[in-house]
Scaffold this motif. Structure first.
Motif, short mmCIF file in Angstrom:
data_model
loop_
_atom_site.label_atom_id
_atom_site.label_comp_id
_atom_site.label_asym_id
_atom_site.label_seq_id
_atom_site.Cartn_x
_atom_site.Cartn_y
_atom_site.Cartn_z
N ASN A 48 -9.51 -71.58 -39.09
CA ASN A 48 -9.24 -69.50 -38.44
C ASN A 48 -8.33 -69.57 -40.12
OD1 ASN A 48 -9.02 -67.14 -38.50
ND2 ASN A 48 -8.27 -67.21 -36.85
N PRO A 49 -9.43 -69.20 -41.07
CA PRO A 49 -8.89 -68.51 -42.80
C PRO A 49 -8.15 -67.06 -42.80
CG PRO A 49 -11.11 -68.44 -42.91
CD PRO A 49 -11.45 -68.80 -40.90
N GLY A 50 -8.40 -66.51 -41.51
CA GLY A 50 -6.82 -65.10 -41.23
C GLY A 50 -6.64 -64.88 -40.38
N GLY A 54 -10.61 -63.83 -36.97
CA GLY A 54 -10.91 -64.24 -38.72
C GLY A 54 -10.16 -62.64 -39.99
N LYS A 57 -10.25 -62.44 -43.72
CA LYS A 57 -9.94 -64.27 -44.33
C LYS A 57 -11.17 -64.01 -46.06
CE LYS A 57 -14.20 -64.27 -42.53
NZ LYS A 57 -15.36 -64.70 -41.60
N TYR A 113 -5.89 -73.37 -43.20
CA TYR A 113 -6.37 -72.02 -42.14
C TYR A 113 -6.37 -72.57 -41.18
CZ TYR A 113 -8.16 -76.28 -41.75
OH TYR A 113 -8.64 -78.20 -41.91
#
Length: 169
Positions: A48-50, A54, A57, A113
């Protein structure tokens, strides 16, 4: 204070160890049922980069700076709470939130992430993949909410008692 610091450190390292274990496996192994849970918990290898689900992100700089600022501010609040006499549940809640925040912040700074790796197979939770850090943040926040509600109820009770005693005079 040292006991809570140790406890929080153990929780953060536990989550980071689980994330490392998940990351060391081939992505093709997932999703899979966690043995011994009768299908109630499934393991995933999600990145999960956000924020949750997400959100943001596409703003990687904000995804580094915002969690860093929030975790730093909460570390200051944690230090204040640790200096208070008593307040064990408040100290536990703060420690849980900080442990989860530090673990997720480490992921964000090191990997770019956050690793999410388990889902509870029940109703709407089936669609959400968590990590232990998320669970710690949720549990600590829930404790803070309960403390706030019970504190407010205690104040209302005291106010009502005071008004009742004033009417008798």
């Amino acid at each position: 204070m040292f006991g809570f610091l140790s406890f929080g450190s153990v929780l953060a390292f536990l989550d980071l160890a689980a994330k490392n274990q998940i990351e060391s496996r081939d992505k093709k192994e997932f999703p899979k049922e966690l043995p011994g849970t009768n299908g109630k918990i499934w393991l995933y290898q999600n990145h999960n980069p956000g924020f949750s689900f997400g959100v943001l992100k596409e703003c990687p700089k904000a995804m580094e700076l915002v969690p860093l600022c929030v975790t730093s501010a909460f570390a200051g609040a944690w230090t204040y709470i640790m200096g208070k006499r008593g307040c064990l549940v408040e100290k536990l809640a703060a420690t849980l939130v900080l442990a989860g925040g530090v673990s997720n912040l480490y992921d964000r700074m090191k990997r770019g992430y956050v690793v999410d790796y388990f889902s509870i197979r029940w109703k709407w939770l089936k669609k959400v993949v968590f990590n232990l850090g998320d669970f710690f943040i949720f549990a600590g926040s829930a404790l803070f909410v309960l403390l706030s509600v019970f504190g407010a109820l205690k104040e209302i009770k005291a106010d009502l008692k005071g008004e009742f005693n004033n009417e008798k005079v």
